[in-house]
Every structure is written in C-alpha cells, then in structure tokens.
Design a protein around this motif. Sequence first.
Motif, mmCIF file in Angstrom:
data_model
loop_
_atom_site.group_PDB
_atom_site.id
_atom_site.type_symbol
_atom_site.label_atom_id
_atom_site.label_comp_id
_atom_site.label_asym_id
_atom_site.label_seq_id
_atom_site.Cartn_x
_atom_site.Cartn_y
_atom_site.Cartn_z
ATOM 1 N N ILE A 181 6.057 -23.801 37.705
ATOM 2 C CA ILE A 181 7.482 -23.515 37.490
ATOM 3 C C ILE A 181 7.887 -24.030 36.123
ATOM 4 O O ILE A 181 7.639 -25.189 35.790
ATOM 5 N N CYS A 186 14.411 -22.840 35.253
ATOM 6 C CA CYS A 186 14.856 -22.892 36.649
ATOM 7 C C CYS A 186 16.352 -23.205 36.702
ATOM 8 O O CYS A 186 16.808 -24.191 36.137
ATOM 9 N N VAL A 187 17.122 -22.358 37.437
ATOM 10 C CA VAL A 187 18.567 -22.586 37.526
ATOM 11 C C VAL A 187 18.934 -23.325 38.811
ATOM 12 O O VAL A 187 20.095 -23.514 39.123
ATOM 13 N N GLY A 188 17.913 -23.695 39.564
ATOM 14 C CA GLY A 188 18.142 -24.512 40.752
ATOM 15 C C GLY A 188 18.805 -23.790 41.916
ATOM 16 O O GLY A 188 19.485 -24.426 42.724
ATOM 17 N N CYS A 189 18.620 -22.474 42.023
ATOM 18 C CA CYS A 189 19.276 -21.722 43.109
ATOM 19 C C CYS A 189 18.642 -22.008 44.470
ATOM 20 O O CYS A 189 19.250 -21.774 45.511
ATOM 21 N N GLY A 190 17.415 -22.488 44.475
ATOM 22 C CA GLY A 190 16.767 -22.857 45.733
ATOM 23 C C GLY A 190 16.170 -21.699 46.520
ATOM 24 O O GLY A 190 15.684 -21.873 47.637
ATOM 25 N N LEU A 191 16.205 -20.502 45.932
ATOM 26 C CA LEU A 191 15.706 -19.328 46.652
ATOM 27 C C LEU A 191 14.217 -19.450 46.999
ATOM 28 O O LEU A 191 13.797 -19.140 48.118
ATOM 29 N N CYS A 192 13.433 -19.946 46.042
ATOM 30 C CA CYS A 192 11.984 -20.048 46.288
ATOM 31 C C CYS A 192 11.694 -20.984 47.461
ATOM 32 O O CYS A 192 10.856 -20.706 48.306
ATOM 33 N N MET A 202 12.752 -28.535 46.329
ATOM 34 C CA MET A 202 13.725 -28.835 45.284
ATOM 35 C C MET A 202 13.726 -30.340 45.010
ATOM 36 O O MET A 202 13.731 -31.143 45.946
ATOM 37 N N ALA A 207 13.254 -26.610 41.081
ATOM 38 C CA ALA A 207 12.165 -26.320 42.006
ATOM 39 C C ALA A 207 10.863 -26.911 41.471
ATOM 40 O O ALA A 207 10.626 -26.917 40.262
ATOM 41 N N CYS A 229 12.487 -14.582 41.885
ATOM 42 C CA CYS A 229 13.145 -15.673 41.151
ATOM 43 C C CYS A 229 14.120 -15.079 40.122
ATOM 44 O O CYS A 229 13.726 -14.304 39.262
ATOM 45 N N PRO A 230 15.414 -15.422 40.214
ATOM 46 C CA PRO A 230 16.409 -14.785 39.340
ATOM 47 C C PRO A 230 16.235 -15.114 37.860
ATOM 48 O O PRO A 230 16.650 -14.340 36.999
ATOM 49 N N SER A 231 15.631 -16.261 37.556
ATOM 50 C CA SER A 231 15.520 -16.619 36.132
ATOM 51 C C SER A 231 14.083 -16.517 35.625
ATOM 52 O O SER A 231 13.778 -16.968 34.530
ATOM 53 N N ALA A 233 11.480 -18.086 36.429
ATOM 54 C CA ALA A 233 10.968 -19.431 36.097
ATOM 55 C C ALA A 233 9.595 -19.700 36.687
ATOM 56 O O ALA A 233 8.959 -20.695 36.353
ATOM 57 N N ILE A 234 9.163 -18.807 37.603
ATOM 58 C CA ILE A 234 7.880 -19.088 38.271
ATOM 59 C C ILE A 234 6.766 -18.280 37.604
ATOM 60 O O ILE A 234 6.920 -17.084 37.355
HETATM 61 S S1 SF4 Z 1 14.114 -19.297 42.710
HETATM 62 FE FE1 SF4 Z 1 13.636 -19.664 40.585
HETATM 63 S S2 SF4 Z 1 15.524 -20.352 39.694
HETATM 64 FE FE2 SF4 Z 1 15.745 -20.492 41.887
HETATM 65 S S3 SF4 Z 1 15.083 -22.573 42.318
HETATM 66 FE FE3 SF4 Z 1 13.275 -21.332 42.548
HETATM 67 S S4 SF4 Z 1 12.322 -21.459 40.578
HETATM 68 FE FE4 SF4 Z 1 14.372 -22.148 40.264
#
Ligand code: SF4
Length: 243
Positions: A181, A186-192, A202, A207, A229-231, A233-234
């Motif tokens: 990651i 990472c915007v910290g949305c927590g989706l992953c 998290m 993440a 992942c919206p940004s 980042a992964i």
């Molecule tokens: S989904 Fe992407 S942006 Fe959101 S927490 Fe996970 S790594 Fe970060």
Amino acid sequence: MKAVTIIKKNKLLFLVALAYAVIFIVSPEKATKSVGNSVYYLIEMLQVLPVIFLLTVVIEALVPKELIMRGFGEKSGFKGNLLALLLGSISAGPVYAAFPISKSLLGKGASISNIVIILSSWAVIKVPMLANEAKFLGVNFMAIRWMLTVIAIFIMAYIMGSFVKKKDLPTEASQQGVLEIKEEYCVGCGLCEKLLPDYYEMKDNKAVVKMMPEGKEVAQIVRESVDKCPSKAIAFNMEGNAS
Ligand code: SF4
C-alpha cells in the motif's frame, strides 16, 4: 517446458552465460581474463554488500521516518540538499553500494532530488577520491572540478525532481505476489479492510497489509480490492505485471 520457464525468468543471467560461452569459443584467452575480472568484482561485492545491507537494516529499523523526512524530504529545502551532498561525499565504497541505501531513504521519505545528490556525489566527489585527485592532478584542478561538478549535480537533481515522481519508481510490488500500500496515496476510506479484513487493516487512519496473499484464487480476490481502491493506493503484482 520447465527449462524454458527458468530461462525466461533469468533472461539476463542466461544472456551473460551465453556471451561467456561465445567468447570462450572465439577467444579463450580473453574469456579467461574476463572471468578473472568478474571474480574480482564478485569478491569486492561480497565484501562490501553485507555492510551495506546492515546499514539499510539500521535505517529501516532504527531511524525514524520523521527524521529522514526532516533531513532529506521534499520540505527539507536547500539544507536538505547540502546534507545529501555531505552524506554522498563522506561515503565509502563503490557506487552500487549506494543504491540499497538510497532505496531505504526513499522509502522513509527522502526526496528524489536528494537521492540524486547522494548518488551523484557518492559517485564522483567522494572525499577519498578528491584527496587522490589533488595528489595526482593538483589542488587547483580538484577544486575547480569539484565546484563545477557540484553545480552540475544540483542542476541535475532539480531537473530529476521535477520530472521523476516517486510513483514512477518500481516498488516491492514489482515482485510477483507482493501486496503493497502506497501510504501517501491512501485516503483512509477503509474499503479494503471491509472487503478483505484478513489481508488489510487500518492503522492511524491508513491501510496496511496484514497478510500476503498466496494462491491464484486468493490473488484474484485481492486483485479486485486493488481495482476498487478509490485512490489507487494498493499495488499488487499477480503475474509479473505490477498495478
Ligand atoms: S481502499 Fe484504498 S484508500 Fe481506502 S483505505 Fe484501502 S488503501 Fe486506503
């Protein structure tokens, strides 16, 4: 089939072995000399690299990220450039030893410009090199070359810093099967974490990877989380293609 796969995975090594084989046929004398040179450099590398790897471990484990960011990061400014110049200049050993250290520093937040300064000064204006240069070519020669080289290094560093971004550099995820990651994205949305709590968690609103995926089926599921992942980042490389 297995032999073809092994050759494909080790293309460079195979080409070098092939080149040696050809030289041995064409000119055994030159081939022997060339093997001698290779052995010499191999021994040199074996002497230098353990120390360098130890240094990178120390940087990774003991030097706080904030310290590296303050000293060599994007916001370190001209002071950071001078520090990078000093670090490169007082270093010892061949320049290839600088690459693992540079990678550790980059990972801890050093800027591209400062890494260029460290690598360049390590390569061409190391203190032991300057001392030898002054002895053989004179102090004036050494001082003028040093000045011009430093100017050139700074110009090169600023150009590189403008054109090359960290996201352009290969990451660990360029290795097959490695999940990573990019913290800065990472915007910290927590989706992953919601999608795959076994593989992500998290920490401090970012993440982190909890477990490396193994097996093709799991890799496919992880791949889906990469896409969602919206940004972006992964990073995960399932079949040799980093994403
Ligand atoms: S989904 Fe992407 S942006 Fe959101 S927490 Fe996970 S790594 Fe970060």
